[in-house]
Every structure is written in C-alpha cells, then in structure tokens.
Design an enzyme around this catalytic site. Structure first.
Site, PDB file in Angstrom:
ATOM      1  N   HIS A 109      40.658  35.239  43.432  1.00  0.00           N
ATOM      2  CA  HIS A 109      40.756  35.490  41.990  1.00  0.00           C
ATOM      3  C   HIS A 109      39.871  34.578  41.140  1.00  0.00           C
ATOM      4  O   HIS A 109      39.759  34.787  39.929  1.00  0.00           O
ATOM      5  CB  HIS A 109      42.231  35.404  41.543  1.00  0.00           C
ATOM      6  CG  HIS A 109      42.619  36.460  40.561  1.00  0.00           C
ATOM      7  ND1 HIS A 109      43.924  36.776  40.268  1.00  0.00           N
ATOM      8  CD2 HIS A 109      41.866  37.273  39.786  1.00  0.00           C
ATOM      9  CE1 HIS A 109      43.947  37.735  39.346  1.00  0.00           C
ATOM     10  NE2 HIS A 109      42.721  38.043  39.037  1.00  0.00           N
ATOM     11  N   ASP A 132      49.887  39.480  38.219  1.00  0.00           N
ATOM     12  CA  ASP A 132      49.805  38.385  39.192  1.00  0.00           C
ATOM     13  C   ASP A 132      51.177  37.741  39.364  1.00  0.00           C
ATOM     14  O   ASP A 132      51.988  37.731  38.429  1.00  0.00           O
ATOM     15  CB  ASP A 132      48.822  37.327  38.639  1.00  0.00           C
ATOM     16  CG  ASP A 132      48.114  36.517  39.716  1.00  0.00           C
ATOM     17  OD1 ASP A 132      48.791  36.034  40.639  1.00  0.00           O
ATOM     18  OD2 ASP A 132      46.887  36.349  39.604  1.00  0.00           O
ATOM     19  N   HIS A 134      51.079  34.603  39.886  1.00  0.00           N
ATOM     20  CA  HIS A 134      50.695  33.281  39.386  1.00  0.00           C
ATOM     21  C   HIS A 134      49.942  33.414  38.064  1.00  0.00           C
ATOM     22  O   HIS A 134      49.331  34.450  37.797  1.00  0.00           O
ATOM     23  CB  HIS A 134      49.790  32.586  40.396  1.00  0.00           C
ATOM     24  CG  HIS A 134      50.304  32.631  41.807  1.00  0.00           C
ATOM     25  ND1 HIS A 134      49.991  33.664  42.677  1.00  0.00           N
ATOM     26  CD2 HIS A 134      51.121  31.793  42.479  1.00  0.00           C
ATOM     27  CE1 HIS A 134      50.591  33.450  43.839  1.00  0.00           C
ATOM     28  NE2 HIS A 134      51.299  32.336  43.758  1.00  0.00           N
ATOM     29  N   ASP A 136      47.378  31.399  37.220  1.00  0.00           N
ATOM     30  CA  ASP A 136      45.966  31.068  37.456  1.00  0.00           C
ATOM     31  C   ASP A 136      45.341  30.391  36.240  1.00  0.00           C
ATOM     32  O   ASP A 136      44.194  30.664  35.877  1.00  0.00           O
ATOM     33  CB  ASP A 136      45.158  32.337  37.830  1.00  0.00           C
ATOM     34  CG  ASP A 136      45.609  32.947  39.152  1.00  0.00           C
ATOM     35  OD1 ASP A 136      46.446  32.335  39.857  1.00  0.00           O
ATOM     36  OD2 ASP A 136      45.133  34.051  39.479  1.00  0.00           O
ATOM     37  N   HIS A 149      40.786  29.373  42.523  1.00  0.00           N
ATOM     38  CA  HIS A 149      41.427  30.673  42.236  1.00  0.00           C
ATOM     39  C   HIS A 149      42.716  30.500  41.424  1.00  0.00           C
ATOM     40  O   HIS A 149      43.218  31.494  40.880  1.00  0.00           O
ATOM     41  CB  HIS A 149      41.671  31.495  43.523  1.00  0.00           C
ATOM     42  CG  HIS A 149      42.843  31.077  44.351  1.00  0.00           C
ATOM     43  ND1 HIS A 149      43.514  31.925  45.197  1.00  0.00           N
ATOM     44  CD2 HIS A 149      43.445  29.876  44.483  1.00  0.00           C
ATOM     45  CE1 HIS A 149      44.486  31.284  45.804  1.00  0.00           C
ATOM     46  NE2 HIS A 149      44.476  30.033  45.399  1.00  0.00           N
ATOM     47  N   ASP A 236      45.937  41.176  40.794  1.00  0.00           N
ATOM     48  CA  ASP A 236      46.055  40.383  42.021  1.00  0.00           C
ATOM     49  C   ASP A 236      47.132  41.047  42.873  1.00  0.00           C
ATOM     50  O   ASP A 236      48.276  41.210  42.400  1.00  0.00           O
ATOM     51  CB  ASP A 236      46.452  38.950  41.649  1.00  0.00           C
ATOM     52  CG  ASP A 236      46.450  37.993  42.826  1.00  0.00           C
ATOM     53  OD1 ASP A 236      46.845  38.395  43.922  1.00  0.00           O
ATOM     54  OD2 ASP A 236      46.085  36.817  42.606  1.00  0.00           O
ATOM     55  N   ASP A 238      48.937  39.969  44.982  1.00  0.00           N
ATOM     56  CA  ASP A 238      50.151  39.175  45.210  1.00  0.00           C
ATOM     57  C   ASP A 238      51.181  39.358  44.097  1.00  0.00           C
ATOM     58  O   ASP A 238      52.296  38.844  44.184  1.00  0.00           O
ATOM     59  CB  ASP A 238      49.837  37.705  45.498  1.00  0.00           C
ATOM     60  CG  ASP A 238      49.415  36.878  44.288  1.00  0.00           C
ATOM     61  OD1 ASP A 238      49.753  37.229  43.145  1.00  0.00           O
ATOM     62  OD2 ASP A 238      48.755  35.840  44.509  1.00  0.00           O
ATOM     63  N   GLU A 281      42.391  39.477  46.034  1.00  0.00           N
ATOM     64  CA  GLU A 281      43.253  38.732  46.962  1.00  0.00           C
ATOM     65  C   GLU A 281      43.844  39.565  48.093  1.00  0.00           C
ATOM     66  O   GLU A 281      44.827  39.168  48.714  1.00  0.00           O
ATOM     67  CB  GLU A 281      44.363  37.972  46.209  1.00  0.00           C
ATOM     68  CG  GLU A 281      43.853  36.964  45.170  1.00  0.00           C
ATOM     69  CD  GLU A 281      43.446  35.604  45.752  1.00  0.00           C
ATOM     70  OE1 GLU A 281      43.607  35.403  46.978  1.00  0.00           O
ATOM     71  OE2 GLU A 281      42.951  34.761  44.976  1.00  0.00           O
TER      72      GLU A 281
HETATM   73 MN   LIG Z   1      45.671  35.474  41.007  1.00  0.00          MN
END
Ligand SMILES: [Mn+2]
Length: 312
Positions: A109, A132, A134, A136, A149, A236, A238, A281
C-alpha cells in the site's frame, strides 16, 4: 453498465497498472499479487463488462532496485519506495490525463503515495475513499515498524517530518477529503493523528452499528456531499475478513464480509465519479494454494464490482 461516468472518456478505457512491488513492508511475495490477478483473467473479465482494457505489462522496478538503501530515520527501503511510487504517480497521472480509468494492482500500500499523487495531478478536487483494516497514517516519527506501507497517508496529507527523498509528493490532500471504511487495527499514535486532523473514519464498529449501506452513504456525504467530486478508491484486501481474503501480509480478524466489500465497490461505481482504483496487498506467497486462489478470485471480483458488474 447503466451508470454514466462523469470523468472517464468514451469509449471507456481501463488502464491496468501492474505494480509488483513489496518494498514498503517486510514480507516477500506481495509483489506477485498483480501477476496472479492478471493470470486469473482480470483483463478478459473487465472486457466482458464492456471496457476497453489497456495493459502494457507489469512495471519493472529492477533498474531502481535498492543497491544499498539504508534507513532514513526509521524508514525502511526509503529510496526505492520513493522512486517506485514516483514512477507509479507518473503512470497513473498519464492515464488519468488521457481520460482513462487507472486500475493499479499492488503490491503493497505504499504505492498509494504514487497512485493518489497521480490522480490529484489530473483531478485536484478528487476525494479519497480508503478501505483498510489499518489507517496507514503513521508518520516517519510515529512508525514503530519503519514499514512505509503503514505511512502513505501521512505523506499525502503533509503530516510529520519532511523527508527530502519524498519532496516530489505535493502534500495537497486535505484531511476533509479523506474517508476510511473498515478500520480495526489502528496504532495509538494514529488514533491521535486522526482526531487532531478531524479525519472521518468508519471502523468496523460503525459497519456493525449502521450497516454497510448507511456507512457508505455517510462516508460519501462527508467527502462528497454534492456527489460532484472525482473519487479515488484505494482498496486494501486486508479490509476484508481473513476468512474471505486470507492471503495478505497483515490480516486482522473481524473484517468486512464478502458482500460488504463488494457493496462498497458497487456503490462507488454507481456514483459515476470513480476516477482511479487501487487493489492492494494481495500476497500469493502467504497461506496455502486454496487460500491464494480464494484471495485472488475475491480481488478480481472487487475490481469487477468497482467497474460496473452487478448482481442482476
Ligand atoms: Mn493498507
């Protein structure tokens, strides 16, 4: 494809930007992600939706591979991440300027420093919808891992210490032009950054409370109240629950369901405002073959949903 696209020229062209790059994080293999997505038939699938698809092969980064890239402060692989992202910014910016829809396949990312910079070159009024687990948004000072990332958003917003290697990034994204959906693993420093900058974020708590339909509506009301601004969607994998997309570097349980992820993509497509898409990702080296196949298939499916595939 019933929706009109306000910013993409006819006939609609999707430009696939394949970015096999993993320097923004520590686990090998995420650089195989774009290759697997294309090998799974993504290009033909998008053509089946009525898009013209341009794909010039995956970007080759060997010529700027790190020949000794010592940390700058805590930042790991700082020069190669910067140079790869800058190359991606130029590719995405070029396609956007031509009226095409850049679809960037990562890779990690950190590449979003490039994709969003490229989008803003052509669409300075664009807003960012970031899906996401996260945020980031660590800065060079707050990062614990040094993995870039986890930091692209701080560079794009101009937060934290200025690193001369990254002076090509114009910190022109306003905090009010960013919205998150799906967060559930946010560092303490990142929580402070989100609060201090009044950045709108819908965590999994809000997804549970309101449902995904209402969350997407509230997210767009925040960054795009008149539904007239271009949208950069950075997804992302994730963000999805690990049971849905297991092959990714930093999985976190309690994520979006298969349908919640797809709903987001469908709803953004329906606005007719999408000007750039990142799918990041996917890491085919993590987990067993069935999990990899599942994750790559979900990745292709998310891209199709963002480009107009509907259930009926
Ligand atoms: Mn990310």
């Amino acid at each position: 494809m019933s929706s009109q696209s306000h910013f993409i020229a006819e006939p609609k062209i999707a430009a696939i930007v394949g970015c096999p790059f993993s320097g923004g994080q520590a686990k090998p293999g995420v650089d195989r992600g774009p290759i697997n997505l294309v090998e799974a038939g993504l290009i033909q699938q998008l053509e089946g939706l009525g898009w013209k698809v341009e794909f010039d092969g995956h970007h080759q980064f060997e010529e700027i591979s790190a020949n000794g890239d010592p940390p700058i402060g805590k930042l790991r692989n700082p020069r190669i991440v910067s140079r790869v992202s800058k190359a991606v910014a130029e590719a995405v910016g070029y396609h956007a300027k031509m009226g095409k829809l850049p679809v960037t396949l990562g890779g990690d990312h950190s590449l979003a420093m490039g994709t969003i910079s490229g989008t803003l070159d052509t669409h300075p009024n664009a807003c960012v919808v970031w899906i996401d687990a996260h945020a980031d948004i660590n800065t060079p000072e707050t990062t614990e891992s040094g993995n870039i990332h986890g930091m692209p958003m701080s560079f794009l917003l101009g937060l934290g210490e200025k690193i001369s290697e990254y002076s090509w990034i114009q910190p022109r994204l306003q905090p009010s032009s960013l919205v998150y959906i799906g967060l559930r693993d946010v560092d303490a420093a990142e929580k402070r950054i989100l609060k201090e900058n009044k950045i709108k974020a819908f965590s999994m708590h809000e997804v549970d409370k309101y449902g995904i339909g209402k969350v997407v509506e509230m997210a767009l009301d925040h960054v795009n109240p008149k539904r007239d601004r271009p949208i950069h969607l950075s997804f992302d994998v994730d963000a999805l629950d690990p049971s849905v997309a297991p092959s990714t570097g930093t999985p976190v349980r309690g994520g979006l369901t298969f349908r919640e992820g797809h709903y987001i993509c469908e709803a953004i497509y329906e606005t007719g405002l999408l000007v750039a898409l990142d799918l990041m990702e996917v890491n085919p080296s993590l987990e067993d073959a069935a999990s990899v196949h599942q994750t790559v298939a979900v990745g292709c499916s998310l891209v199709r949903a963002a480009l107009g595939e509907t259930l009926l």
